[in-house]
Write a protein that holds these residues in place. Structure first.
Motif, PDB file in Angstrom:
ATOM      1  N   ASN A 189       0.828  -1.212   0.000  1.00 20.82           N
ATOM      2  CA  ASN A 189       0.000   0.000   0.000  1.00 20.82           C
ATOM      3  C   ASN A 189       0.860   1.260   0.000  1.00 20.82           C
ATOM      4  O   ASN A 189       0.560   2.235  -0.703  1.00 20.82           O
ATOM      5  N   ASN A 229     -11.615   8.629  12.127  1.00 19.60           N
ATOM      6  CA  ASN A 229     -10.317   7.985  12.334  1.00 19.60           C
ATOM      7  C   ASN A 229     -10.569   6.528  12.721  1.00 19.60           C
ATOM      8  O   ASN A 229     -11.013   6.230  13.827  1.00 19.60           O
ATOM      9  N   TYR A 230     -10.324   5.611  11.792  1.00 17.97           N
ATOM     10  CA  TYR A 230     -10.538   4.180  12.042  1.00 17.97           C
ATOM     11  C   TYR A 230      -9.297   3.602  12.712  1.00 17.97           C
ATOM     12  O   TYR A 230      -8.195   3.672  12.171  1.00 17.97           O
ATOM     13  N   GLU A 242      -3.552   3.197  10.970  1.00 20.28           N
ATOM     14  CA  GLU A 242      -4.899   3.746  11.125  1.00 20.28           C
ATOM     15  C   GLU A 242      -5.353   4.339   9.787  1.00 20.28           C
ATOM     16  O   GLU A 242      -4.529   4.673   8.939  1.00 20.28           O
ATOM     17  N   ILE A 243      -6.660   4.454   9.632  1.00 24.77           N
ATOM     18  CA  ILE A 243      -7.244   5.023   8.423  1.00 24.77           C
ATOM     19  C   ILE A 243      -7.936   6.337   8.775  1.00 24.77           C
ATOM     20  O   ILE A 243      -8.603   6.434   9.813  1.00 24.77           O
ATOM     21  N   GLU A 245     -10.568   9.133   7.168  1.00 25.98           N
ATOM     22  CA  GLU A 245     -11.515   9.442   6.086  1.00 25.98           C
ATOM     23  C   GLU A 245     -12.113  10.821   6.328  1.00 25.98           C
ATOM     24  O   GLU A 245     -12.701  11.077   7.375  1.00 25.98           O
ATOM     25  N   ILE A 255      -9.614   9.317   1.437  1.00 25.67           N
ATOM     26  CA  ILE A 255      -9.110   8.378   2.441  1.00 25.67           C
ATOM     27  C   ILE A 255      -7.596   8.270   2.333  1.00 25.67           C
ATOM     28  O   ILE A 255      -7.043   8.184   1.235  1.00 25.67           O
ATOM     29  N   THR A 257      -3.973   6.888   4.978  1.00 21.72           N
ATOM     30  CA  THR A 257      -3.544   6.258   6.225  1.00 21.72           C
ATOM     31  C   THR A 257      -2.661   7.213   7.023  1.00 21.72           C
ATOM     32  O   THR A 257      -2.251   8.259   6.537  1.00 21.72           O
ATOM     33  N   ASN A 258      -2.360   6.801   8.263  1.00 22.02           N
ATOM     34  CA  ASN A 258      -1.458   7.619   9.081  1.00 22.02           C
ATOM     35  C   ASN A 258      -0.008   7.494   8.633  1.00 22.02           C
ATOM     36  O   ASN A 258       0.887   8.070   9.254  1.00 22.02           O
ATOM     37  N   ILE A 288      -9.521  -2.677   8.605  1.00 23.00           N
ATOM     38  CA  ILE A 288      -8.529  -1.618   8.371  1.00 23.00           C
ATOM     39  C   ILE A 288      -7.746  -1.905   7.093  1.00 23.00           C
ATOM     40  O   ILE A 288      -7.523  -1.029   6.257  1.00 23.00           O
ATOM     41  N   LEU A 291      -9.839  -1.097   4.106  1.00 22.33           N
ATOM     42  CA  LEU A 291     -10.063   0.334   3.902  1.00 22.33           C
ATOM     43  C   LEU A 291      -8.842   1.067   3.356  1.00 22.33           C
ATOM     44  O   LEU A 291      -8.961   2.191   2.864  1.00 22.33           O
ATOM     45  N   MET A 292      -7.684   0.434   3.465  1.00 20.55           N
ATOM     46  CA  MET A 292      -6.471   1.107   2.980  1.00 20.55           C
ATOM     47  C   MET A 292      -6.644   1.444   1.507  1.00 20.55           C
ATOM     48  O   MET A 292      -7.002   0.562   0.717  1.00 20.55           O
TER      49      MET A 292
END
Length: 293
Positions: A189, A229-230, A242-243, A245, A255, A257-258, A288, A291-292
């Motif tokens: 990713n 913040n997922y 973490e994700i 959005e 979207i 990621t951290n 998670i 969702l990436m």
């Protein structure tokens, strides 16, 4: 008469965030200082970053005019050797005299207090572009526990095989497969989104985001409906990914990621007037991963 670079900073600005940066003559700089909204911006902490006007001469020396208590002003001076000086509690007339002297190369530092230990002071004077991209070191930090988990179990499995414990070794070698898959997903990713770009600062009402250099889009903070913040719902998980959005009022979203920016760093990019803070939502690890972007 020379023209020096000058730039503005407001109480909503973060370190390195400046506005209206351009070369100005002494006359224009004096007018800039006089017309700055000091009264409106006055209710802020007296710090290096805050309501101020920063001037840079042709040699790279800086003079910053900032607020002080009781309607008075403070001056900060940083030379090319990174010697740092402060001068507090002065009136506007004195400010204008010292700025004029600075333009003429005759600034007298006798009444300034010199600070010998001014590590990091320059970061309060230079302009930061506030551009964010996925960095290898950040990916490494966010996967460090997965790395340790994988190395420990993989080493343990190989050791069993070497010692002749084929059955246990073959069974235990299955264990590192799970963190291996997770690590592969994260690194893949990060590589896929290596051109992902975010430009955002605290004082600006707009920001830019894109998944490639050719696909940068401008967004307005006022169009944001909410930020989610997922995070991993497991309490003792090695997962630090973490994700984030950002959902807009038209129900479109972006979207990331951290690995690009953490939720904490993103929160700081919104001053109190926006009333926007990431809403934490706990989900499973596989959710998670799905969702990436």
């Amino acid at each position: 008469m020379p023209q020096f670079i000058s730039k503005l900073q407001y109480k909503t600005s973060e370190k390195g965030e400046y506005f209206d940066e351009k070369a100005r003559s002494l006359k224009d700089t004096i007018e800039l200082i006089k017309n700055f909204p000091w009264e409106r911006e006055g209710y802020a902490d007296v710090e290096l970053t805050g309501p101020s006007i920063t001037i840079k001469d042709e040699q790279g020396n800086y003079l910053k005019v900032g607020i002080y208590y009781g309607g008075r002003f403070s001056l900060y001076y940083l030379n090319t050797k990174r010697d740092f000086y402060k001068y507090y509690q002065i009136d506007m007339d004195k400010v204008l005299v010292l700025v004029t002297n600075f333009f003429n190369g005759q600034l007298d530092l006798q009444k300034f207090d010199k600070h010998r230990f001014a590590l990091g002071a320059k970061s309060h004077f230079i302009t930061d572009p506030f551009e964010y991209r996925i960095k290898e070191w950040k990916v490494a930090l966010l996967t460090i526990f997965w790395d340790v988990y994988f190395i420990i179990f993989f080493t343990f499995s190989i050791a069993l095989l070497i010692d002749g414990e084929e059955l246990f070794g073959l069974v235990s070698i299955i264990i590192p497969i799970f963190p291996g898959i997770i690590l592969f997903s994260i690194f893949f990713n990060a590589y896929k989104n290596r051109n992902q770009y975010l430009k955002i600062s605290r004082g600006e009402d707009t920001f830019q985001f894109g998944d490639s250099k050719a696909g940068i889009t401008n967004y307005n903070k006022s169009d944001i409906k909410k930020i989610i913040n997922y995070i991993d719902k497991a309490n003792k998980t090695p997962n630090l990914i973490e994700i984030i959005e950002i959902i807009f009022k038209d129900d479109s979203s972006i979207i990331f990621t951290n690995m690009l920016m953490s939720s904490g760093a993103l929160t700081y990019k919104f001053s109190d007037k926006w009333e926007l803070s990431p809403i934490k939502e706990s989900i499973g690890l596989f959710s998670i991963m799905r969702l990436m972007p």
